[in-house]
Design a protein around this motif. Structure first.
Motif, PDB file in Angstrom:
ATOM      1  N   UNK A 296      -8.618   4.063 -14.434  1.00  0.00           N
ATOM      2  CA  UNK A 296      -8.061   2.859 -13.988  1.00  0.00           C
ATOM      3  C   UNK A 296      -6.470   2.887 -13.890  1.00  0.00           C
ATOM      4  N   UNK A 297      -5.889   3.664 -13.633  1.00  0.00           N
ATOM      5  CA  UNK A 297      -4.417   3.812 -13.593  1.00  0.00           C
ATOM      6  C   UNK A 297      -4.078   3.469 -12.496  1.00  0.00           C
ATOM      7  N   UNK A 298      -2.754   2.934 -11.972  1.00  0.00           N
ATOM      8  CA  UNK A 298      -2.609   2.354 -10.399  1.00  0.00           C
ATOM      9  C   UNK A 298      -1.919   3.692 -10.119  1.00  0.00           C
ATOM     10  N   UNK A 299      -2.477   3.832  -8.687  1.00  0.00           N
ATOM     11  CA  UNK A 299      -1.870   5.293  -8.323  1.00  0.00           C
ATOM     12  C   UNK A 299      -1.511   4.785  -6.694  1.00  0.00           C
ATOM     13  N   UNK A 300      -1.559   3.528  -6.360  1.00  0.00           N
ATOM     14  CA  UNK A 300      -1.375   3.344  -4.925  1.00  0.00           C
ATOM     15  C   UNK A 300      -1.768   1.847  -4.345  1.00  0.00           C
ATOM     16  N   UNK A 301      -1.681   1.721  -3.208  1.00  0.00           N
ATOM     17  CA  UNK A 301      -2.061   0.583  -2.414  1.00  0.00           C
ATOM     18  C   UNK A 301      -2.870   0.758  -1.006  1.00  0.00           C
ATOM     19  N   UNK A 302      -3.542  -0.449  -0.628  1.00  0.00           N
ATOM     20  CA  UNK A 302      -3.775  -0.293   0.584  1.00  0.00           C
ATOM     21  C   UNK A 302      -3.458  -1.459   1.511  1.00  0.00           C
ATOM     22  N   UNK A 303      -3.278  -1.489   2.723  1.00  0.00           N
ATOM     23  CA  UNK A 303      -2.729  -2.551   3.488  1.00  0.00           C
ATOM     24  C   UNK A 303      -3.592  -2.468   4.894  1.00  0.00           C
ATOM     25  N   UNK A 304      -2.954  -3.141   5.806  1.00  0.00           N
ATOM     26  CA  UNK A 304      -3.735  -3.062   7.290  1.00  0.00           C
ATOM     27  C   UNK A 304      -2.638  -2.714   8.242  1.00  0.00           C
ATOM     28  N   UNK A 305      -2.944  -1.870   9.214  1.00  0.00           N
ATOM     29  CA  UNK A 305      -1.966  -1.641  10.340  1.00  0.00           C
ATOM     30  C   UNK A 305      -1.861  -2.918  11.140  1.00  0.00           C
ATOM     31  N   UNK A 306      -0.521  -3.161  11.454  1.00  0.00           N
ATOM     32  CA  UNK A 306      -0.334  -4.092  12.329  1.00  0.00           C
ATOM     33  C   UNK A 306      -0.718  -3.703  13.836  1.00  0.00           C
ATOM     34  N   UNK A 307      -1.159  -4.898  14.696  1.00  0.00           N
ATOM     35  CA  UNK A 307      -1.429  -4.631  15.914  1.00  0.00           C
ATOM     36  C   UNK A 307      -1.066  -6.182  16.771  1.00  0.00           C
ATOM     37  N   UNK A 308      -1.504  -5.930  18.056  1.00  0.00           N
ATOM     38  CA  UNK A 308      -1.252  -7.339  18.779  1.00  0.00           C
ATOM     39  C   UNK A 308      -2.311  -8.405  18.210  1.00  0.00           C
ATOM     40  N   UNK A 309      -3.136  -8.033  17.356  1.00  0.00           N
ATOM     41  CA  UNK A 309      -4.011  -9.088  16.593  1.00  0.00           C
ATOM     42  C   UNK A 309      -3.682  -9.476  15.153  1.00  0.00           C
ATOM     43  N   UNK A 310      -2.800  -8.712  14.885  1.00  0.00           N
ATOM     44  CA  UNK A 310      -2.417  -8.741  13.223  1.00  0.00           C
ATOM     45  C   UNK A 310      -0.936  -8.532  13.364  1.00  0.00           C
ATOM     46  N   UNK A 311      -0.232 -10.138  13.487  1.00  0.00           N
ATOM     47  CA  UNK A 311       1.249  -9.841  13.460  1.00  0.00           C
ATOM     48  C   UNK A 311       1.791 -10.654  12.341  1.00  0.00           C
ATOM     49  N   UNK A 312       2.794 -10.461  11.792  1.00  0.00           N
ATOM     50  CA  UNK A 312       3.415 -11.138  10.631  1.00  0.00           C
ATOM     51  C   UNK A 312       4.981 -11.803  11.069  1.00  0.00           C
ATOM     52  N   UNK A 313       5.483 -12.732  10.473  1.00  0.00           N
ATOM     53  CA  UNK A 313       6.754 -13.054  10.553  1.00  0.00           C
ATOM     54  C   UNK A 313       7.689 -12.109   9.981  1.00  0.00           C
ATOM     55  N   UNK A 314       8.728 -12.077  10.707  1.00  0.00           N
ATOM     56  CA  UNK A 314       9.815 -11.062  10.217  1.00  0.00           C
ATOM     57  C   UNK A 314      10.162 -11.386   8.957  1.00  0.00           C
ATOM     58  N   UNK A 315      10.227 -10.417   8.139  1.00  0.00           N
ATOM     59  CA  UNK A 315      10.468 -10.554   6.452  1.00  0.00           C
ATOM     60  C   UNK A 315       9.034 -10.526   5.776  1.00  0.00           C
ATOM     61  N   UNK A 316       7.940 -10.942   6.503  1.00  0.00           N
ATOM     62  CA  UNK A 316       6.766 -11.083   5.802  1.00  0.00           C
ATOM     63  C   UNK A 316       6.072  -9.739   5.971  1.00  0.00           C
ATOM     64  N   UNK A 317       5.316  -9.353   4.892  1.00  0.00           N
ATOM     65  CA  UNK A 317       4.583  -8.050   5.004  1.00  0.00           C
ATOM     66  C   UNK A 317       2.921  -8.447   4.916  1.00  0.00           C
ATOM     67  N   UNK A 318       2.161  -7.487   5.370  1.00  0.00           N
ATOM     68  CA  UNK A 318       0.696  -7.702   5.390  1.00  0.00           C
ATOM     69  C   UNK A 318       0.199  -7.564   3.884  1.00  0.00           C
ATOM     70  N   UNK A 319      -1.087  -8.082   3.722  1.00  0.00           N
ATOM     71  CA  UNK A 319      -1.475  -8.290   2.230  1.00  0.00           C
ATOM     72  C   UNK A 319      -1.707  -6.664   1.633  1.00  0.00           C
ATOM     73  N   UNK A 320      -1.532  -6.546   0.329  1.00  0.00           N
ATOM     74  CA  UNK A 320      -1.503  -5.236  -0.399  1.00  0.00           C
ATOM     75  C   UNK A 320      -2.660  -5.356  -1.328  1.00  0.00           C
ATOM     76  N   UNK A 321      -3.630  -4.427  -1.180  1.00  0.00           N
ATOM     77  CA  UNK A 321      -4.290  -4.318  -2.556  1.00  0.00           C
ATOM     78  C   UNK A 321      -4.162  -3.163  -3.438  1.00  0.00           C
ATOM     79  N   UNK A 322      -4.250  -3.228  -4.640  1.00  0.00           N
ATOM     80  CA  UNK A 322      -4.075  -2.510  -5.722  1.00  0.00           C
ATOM     81  C   UNK A 322      -5.134  -1.148  -5.778  1.00  0.00           C
TER      82      UNK A 322
END
Length: 399
Positions: free
Chosen positions: A330-356
């Motif tokens: 149960x030691x934290x060793x990284x994160x998971x997020x999603x790859x940006x695409x035409x269907x998944x865009x975020x505002x400048x300065x905003x990051x896609x969600x991250x899971x521990x």
């Protein structure tokens, strides 16, 4: 875990406007855009910058809500021009709060000019501040010429206000982030001043003829050159949506477009679980100096992403830096997020969600025997690598 996006894909709204943008504020995700960077006249949406600078001046102690200011001759002149007098201000003192409210709720041009004069001494000096603030906010397609949003002839000042849907989104987001209580003003369906009640210019508020459930304001704008414009904020089921519409052809057209965008946000985008709580992911973490060199990792909570119905689930991206033994379970060793695409865009300065991501099991330091065995194996690998690069003649010479 491979989850298909629920539902059937629908076409994005076909809205008859010159520029538009739609953002889910809960996630920072861009859901729709149309000519988002086109420079267009914003009409009275300009007053958002005026009110924002007033609010900043109050927070800095340069103004106070109860401070009184008398409209100048230039401001009062607007009340005498047909079609421009939203509030018939007179030659008497008004509080900053009164002027702020009528500028936002009723889009009062006289109030906007008076507020600009209160901040900077003159509308001309205030416009300089408006443009400086726009630059600081990264509004690269924006230039302000007056505090009200009127065209140059009506405003009595040279130059036109120009901006874009993406720039107005930056301004609106900054305003809402710094001073979210502005919505306590813009959600009001009417405003009282000098003993007279005036309806808000926003027809989508509760109690108005085009009321939209969850609508909280924000700002309307109309001129012959700009057409009909509207920035709208609404909230439903824990989500908040912000839209910008510029250049609609009719008054109802801007609200029809806004309704279509907000319906699209709430009806066609779903928070979709991609990984379950405690699920093992396909990637493993490398453990330097461990009894085993790779350890399985799992999620600590469900990993969800806002996805349009019918669109594919975005590719997952794992960040698993090398770690050193010993490693606890149960030691934290990284994160998971999603790859940006035409269907998944975020505002400048905003990051896609991250899971521990945490280790699924403990890894002890490698024993002496394991280290020796691993070292010998590495030595043999190096020999094979060298031999693989030698010609047959070279190999024979080594024998």
């Amino acid at each position: 875990m491979n989850i298909a996006s629920p539902g059937v894909a629908k076409a994005a709204p076909d809205i008859d406007v010159s520029g538009a943008m739609l953002v889910d504020l809960t996630t920072g995700q861009i859901l729709f855009s149309k000519e988002e960077d086109a420079m267009l006249p914003p009409a009275s949406i300009t007053k958002l910058m005026t009110a924002f600078l007033v609010r900043e001046a109050i927070e800095a102690g340069e103004l106070s809500w109860n401070e009184e200011v008398t409209p100048s001759a230039d401001a009062l002149a607007l009340t005498k021009k047909p079609g421009l007098a939203r509030i018939p201000l007179v030659n008497k003192p008004y509080t900053i709060k009164e002027l702020y409210d009528v500028a936002l709720i009723r889009s009062a041009n006289e109030a906007a000019v008076t507020l600009g004069e209160a901040v900077a001494g003159s509308e001309e000096a205030f416009v300089v501040l408006m443009n400086e603030r726009a630059t600081a906010l990264g509004m690269t397609q924006t230039t302000f010429a007056n505090a009200s949003g009127l065209d140059s002839v009506s405003a009595g000042r040279p130059g036109e206000n120009l901006t874009s849907a993406s720039d107005l989104m930056k301004l609106a987001l900054t305003y809402l982030t710094k001073y979210p209580d502005v919505l306590d003003v813009t959600k009001q369906a009417y405003v009282d001043i000098d003993g007279v009640r005036f309806e808000a210019t926003n027809r989508m508020l509760t109690g108005r003829d085009l009321a939209y459930s969850g609508m909280l304001g924000f700002k309307t704008g109309t001129t012959d050159d700009a057409g009909y414009c509207f920035i709208g904020v609404s909230t439903r089921d824990g989500r908040t949506v912000l839209s910008v519409v510029l250049g609609a052809k009719t008054d109802e057209g801007r609200y029809t477009a806004t309704k279509a965008l907000h319906d699209y946000a709430y009806g066609d985008f779903v928070m979709t679980p991609i990984l379950r709580t405690g699920e093992l992911v396909p990637e493993q973490a490398f453990v330097a100096g461990g009894e085993v060199e790779h350890v399985s990792v799992r999620t600590t909570s469900a990993f969800e992403v806002l996805i349009e119905k019918g669109q594919p689930v975005p590719k997952l991206v794992y960040d698993l830096p090398e770690t050193s033994a010993p490693v606890k379970a149960d030691q934290q060793v990284g994160t998971v997020t999603v790859e940006l695409s035409d269907h998944v865009r975020y505002l400048d300065g905003e990051q896609p969600p991250k899971g521990m991501l945490v280790t699924a099991e403990a890894v002890e330091e490698a024993s002496f025997l394991t280290r020796m065995t691993r070292a010998f194996s590495d030595f043999l690998d190096e020999i094979r690598l060298v031999l693989g690069k030698l010609s047959l003649v070279d190999r024979l010479e080594l024998l």
